[in-house]
Design a protein around this motif. Sequence first.
Motif, PDB file in Angstrom:
ATOM      1  N   LEU B  66     -24.805 -33.031  65.797  1.00  0.00           N
ATOM      2  CA  LEU B  66     -24.967 -32.928  64.475  1.00  0.00           C
ATOM      3  C   LEU B  66     -26.203 -32.249  63.796  1.00  0.00           C
ATOM      4  O   LEU B  66     -25.870 -31.562  62.822  1.00  0.00           O
ATOM      5  CB  LEU B  66     -25.241 -34.727  64.153  1.00  0.00           C
ATOM      6  CG  LEU B  66     -25.470 -34.954  62.526  1.00  0.00           C
ATOM      7  CD1 LEU B  66     -23.932 -34.454  61.866  1.00  0.00           C
ATOM      8  CD2 LEU B  66     -25.763 -36.394  62.273  1.00  0.00           C
ATOM      9  N   ASN B  69     -25.131 -28.420  63.921  1.00  0.00           N
ATOM     10  CA  ASN B  69     -24.094 -28.379  63.153  1.00  0.00           C
ATOM     11  C   ASN B  69     -24.657 -28.359  61.545  1.00  0.00           C
ATOM     12  O   ASN B  69     -24.269 -27.389  60.862  1.00  0.00           O
ATOM     13  CB  ASN B  69     -22.843 -29.437  62.981  1.00  0.00           C
ATOM     14  CG  ASN B  69     -21.754 -28.919  62.975  1.00  0.00           C
ATOM     15  OD1 ASN B  69     -20.639 -29.455  63.369  1.00  0.00           O
ATOM     16  ND2 ASN B  69     -21.444 -27.717  62.369  1.00  0.00           N
ATOM     17  N   LEU B  70     -25.438 -29.190  61.162  1.00  0.00           N
ATOM     18  CA  LEU B  70     -26.405 -29.049  59.848  1.00  0.00           C
ATOM     19  C   LEU B  70     -27.217 -27.875  59.745  1.00  0.00           C
ATOM     20  O   LEU B  70     -26.945 -27.211  58.783  1.00  0.00           O
ATOM     21  CB  LEU B  70     -27.212 -30.198  59.721  1.00  0.00           C
ATOM     22  CG  LEU B  70     -26.409 -31.539  59.455  1.00  0.00           C
ATOM     23  CD1 LEU B  70     -27.483 -32.860  59.371  1.00  0.00           C
ATOM     24  CD2 LEU B  70     -25.377 -31.516  58.138  1.00  0.00           C
ATOM     25  N   SER B  73     -24.694 -25.166  59.403  1.00  0.00           N
ATOM     26  CA  SER B  73     -23.931 -25.007  57.956  1.00  0.00           C
ATOM     27  C   SER B  73     -25.048 -24.469  56.833  1.00  0.00           C
ATOM     28  O   SER B  73     -24.606 -23.640  55.965  1.00  0.00           O
ATOM     29  CB  SER B  73     -23.595 -26.283  57.360  1.00  0.00           C
ATOM     30  OG  SER B  73     -22.657 -26.760  58.322  1.00  0.00           O
ATOM     31  N   PHE B 217     -19.227 -25.547  53.249  1.00  0.00           N
ATOM     32  CA  PHE B 217     -19.866 -26.590  53.856  1.00  0.00           C
ATOM     33  C   PHE B 217     -18.717 -27.106  54.949  1.00  0.00           C
ATOM     34  O   PHE B 217     -19.190 -27.366  55.984  1.00  0.00           O
ATOM     35  CB  PHE B 217     -20.570 -27.504  52.900  1.00  0.00           C
ATOM     36  CG  PHE B 217     -21.127 -28.580  53.649  1.00  0.00           C
ATOM     37  CD1 PHE B 217     -22.320 -28.748  54.494  1.00  0.00           C
ATOM     38  CD2 PHE B 217     -20.548 -30.000  53.748  1.00  0.00           C
ATOM     39  CE1 PHE B 217     -22.892 -29.525  55.048  1.00  0.00           C
ATOM     40  CE2 PHE B 217     -20.854 -30.737  54.453  1.00  0.00           C
ATOM     41  CZ  PHE B 217     -22.149 -30.859  54.927  1.00  0.00           C
ATOM     42  N   SER B 220     -17.768 -24.989  57.638  1.00  0.00           N
ATOM     43  CA  SER B 220     -18.666 -24.801  58.619  1.00  0.00           C
ATOM     44  C   SER B 220     -19.123 -25.915  59.349  1.00  0.00           C
ATOM     45  O   SER B 220     -19.480 -26.008  60.640  1.00  0.00           O
ATOM     46  CB  SER B 220     -20.012 -24.041  58.107  1.00  0.00           C
ATOM     47  OG  SER B 220     -20.617 -24.925  57.214  1.00  0.00           O
ATOM     48  N   PHE B 221     -18.871 -27.102  58.777  1.00  0.00           N
ATOM     49  CA  PHE B 221     -19.332 -28.158  59.177  1.00  0.00           C
ATOM     50  C   PHE B 221     -18.141 -28.771  60.491  1.00  0.00           C
ATOM     51  O   PHE B 221     -18.330 -29.403  61.268  1.00  0.00           O
ATOM     52  CB  PHE B 221     -19.316 -29.359  58.297  1.00  0.00           C
ATOM     53  CG  PHE B 221     -20.091 -30.720  58.849  1.00  0.00           C
ATOM     54  CD1 PHE B 221     -21.224 -30.474  59.257  1.00  0.00           C
ATOM     55  CD2 PHE B 221     -19.511 -31.883  58.829  1.00  0.00           C
ATOM     56  CE1 PHE B 221     -21.948 -31.627  59.455  1.00  0.00           C
ATOM     57  CE2 PHE B 221     -20.329 -32.963  59.320  1.00  0.00           C
ATOM     58  CZ  PHE B 221     -21.368 -32.934  59.578  1.00  0.00           C
ATOM     59  N   TYR B 266     -17.489 -39.132  62.381  1.00  0.00           N
ATOM     60  CA  TYR B 266     -17.780 -37.509  61.698  1.00  0.00           C
ATOM     61  C   TYR B 266     -16.753 -37.628  60.725  1.00  0.00           C
ATOM     62  O   TYR B 266     -17.035 -37.019  59.557  1.00  0.00           O
ATOM     63  CB  TYR B 266     -16.829 -36.626  62.874  1.00  0.00           C
ATOM     64  CG  TYR B 266     -16.820 -35.567  62.972  1.00  0.00           C
ATOM     65  CD1 TYR B 266     -17.528 -34.600  61.889  1.00  0.00           C
ATOM     66  CD2 TYR B 266     -16.086 -34.545  64.184  1.00  0.00           C
ATOM     67  CE1 TYR B 266     -17.247 -33.037  61.913  1.00  0.00           C
ATOM     68  CE2 TYR B 266     -16.087 -33.150  63.971  1.00  0.00           C
ATOM     69  CZ  TYR B 266     -16.742 -32.500  62.963  1.00  0.00           C
ATOM     70  OH  TYR B 266     -16.723 -31.196  62.931  1.00  0.00           O
ATOM     71  N   VAL B 270     -17.586 -36.474  56.578  1.00  0.00           N
ATOM     72  CA  VAL B 270     -16.779 -35.421  56.144  1.00  0.00           C
ATOM     73  C   VAL B 270     -16.282 -36.138  54.786  1.00  0.00           C
ATOM     74  O   VAL B 270     -16.220 -35.721  53.603  1.00  0.00           O
ATOM     75  CB  VAL B 270     -15.690 -34.993  56.732  1.00  0.00           C
ATOM     76  CG1 VAL B 270     -14.802 -33.948  56.122  1.00  0.00           C
ATOM     77  CG2 VAL B 270     -16.275 -34.345  58.082  1.00  0.00           C
TER      78      VAL B 270
END
Lengths: 290, 293
Positions: B66, B69-70, B73, B217, B220-221, B266, B270
């Motif tokens: 996570l 990933n953040l 992004s 966002f 890419s997430f 997840y 989102v």
Amino acid sequence: MSDNNKPTTHLVEGALRQANQMKKPKNFRWFTPSLYIFFLMLPIYWLVNMSFKTNQEILSKFTLIPDNPTLSNYAVIFSDPSWYNGYINSIIYVVMNTVISISVALPAAYAFSRYRFLGDKHMFFWLLSNRMAPAAVFVLPFFQLYSSFGLIDTHIAVALAHCLFNVPLAVWILEGFMSGIPKEIDETAYIDGYSFPKFFIKVFTPLIASGIGVAAFFCFMFSWVELLIARTLTTVDAKPIAAIMTRTVGASGVDWGVLAAAGVLTIIPGALVIYFVRNYIAKGFALGRV
Amino acid sequence: MDKTYNNKAWLLVIPVFLLVALSAIIPIMTVVNYSVQDTFGGNKFFWVGTEWFTDVLRSERFHDALGRNLLFSFIILCIEIPLGILIALSMPKKGIWVPICLVLMALPLLIPWNVVGTIWQIFGRADIGLLGHTMAALGIDYNYSSNVFDAWATIIIMDVWHWTSLVVLLCYAGLVSIPEAYYQAARIDGASKWSVFRYIQLPKMQGVLIIAFLLRFMDSFMIYTEPFVLTGGGPGNSTTFLSIDLVKQAIGQFDLGPAAAMSLVYQLIVLLVCYVFFTVMSNVGTDKPEVEE
């Protein structure tokens, strides 16, 4: 519009001319986009370049233009059914998906653009949230769902699965275009005695033709580029080209030339589609409905 | 905005509802089902309650993915949004170059995602790629498959290459919708380039910018294919983003319970962002058109 401010027009025009003359330094605006396009084209150029080389040339020396341009990599693809069937499979499910998405999205988009109804906002949000759903979440359940229907390795399975993100998208784009059509047109048509289906097909659909084009373009695009779901739901008969490309890793290492040629061939359909809708792209984006 | 209230409109929505329900609700229910059960194989399941969820929420692995990933992004948004605005501002407004620019710029958007990965894989390799070769010739030690920094740099550049055009096209569409009169007025007032941008172009692009920002966002997430092809999540776990980790768990290790719980967490993240997106979207340009920040 210009009639009522005639007296000021001269003044304004004068000021404008002056302003224009003042503000016309040498123009370097083309520089940024050109640089950007150059950056975009560089990897693509390299792919195309490689696709015309033999593996031996690729691995042994570094050449900006192929020494002996060869079509053998493309010949491999076009002579082997397991290769070119990949393209056919991809195109079949992409077209199926586009047709399904647009045809179910049209009436729904009309409902959203013309009526308020119980739960319309929630419904719209729920639809859109699917556009944002990570494909990775759906891979396993999709596999189980479609195997229980015996649909694994068929084109329709992939086409239906891709509806998850394309239908909401199509509804969204079409709703934007339909909201731009004045309601009076509907009312006039009903007064003229059109029934709803007749009105929709004969009057309304032609009016939003460009919207349909844009929506179809985006459905095509997102279905064409998606791989994770398409690969999971297919094994042999409906395998997309993007998944077949991974085959080039053989016992003797990677067949770079064929891989590059296959890559180039996957770019072509997209390039063709984008060329056809080039005049509508900006409009489709202007609605901010992607 | 003067929509009639008519519940018969539901009839028109039903096909979409059924179709999306088939491909969204049923799979999600499968996932929910797995997320609260454990199995010893042989199709025997038993209830474990929220165990998997606590596991996932506490697991280092999930936090790491996570976090990565953040970070990813965040970086690509910081690059792509300003870059996209800059390019859109300098695009020609009319003439034969417009369609040419648009077609060329949109090209990366239509390349299958794994081909994007392949293109950059080839492009970056030191032995056969233009980029890798040039780097080597310049004496820079560059190897995206063994060096963490290089892997990240390559994935970020690849994403910029792949998706900046989306921001450009959105911003461009926003820009061409500004009436010429605005610019004329600005010229008469002798407005500087910056104030034209700040007080005319930026407010007019607000709507499309929000969309560009949120789309980038989201996408890419949930990025999967491109880094998977390029680095396979490596070196080590350094580029294992949420989707990659999830697929590894679900398909690779077949840990259905944890994978399902992770899917739901997840999906909830989102969904939350999506809700904010939708709320912001539907407020833009309706109830408070004067907001400028």
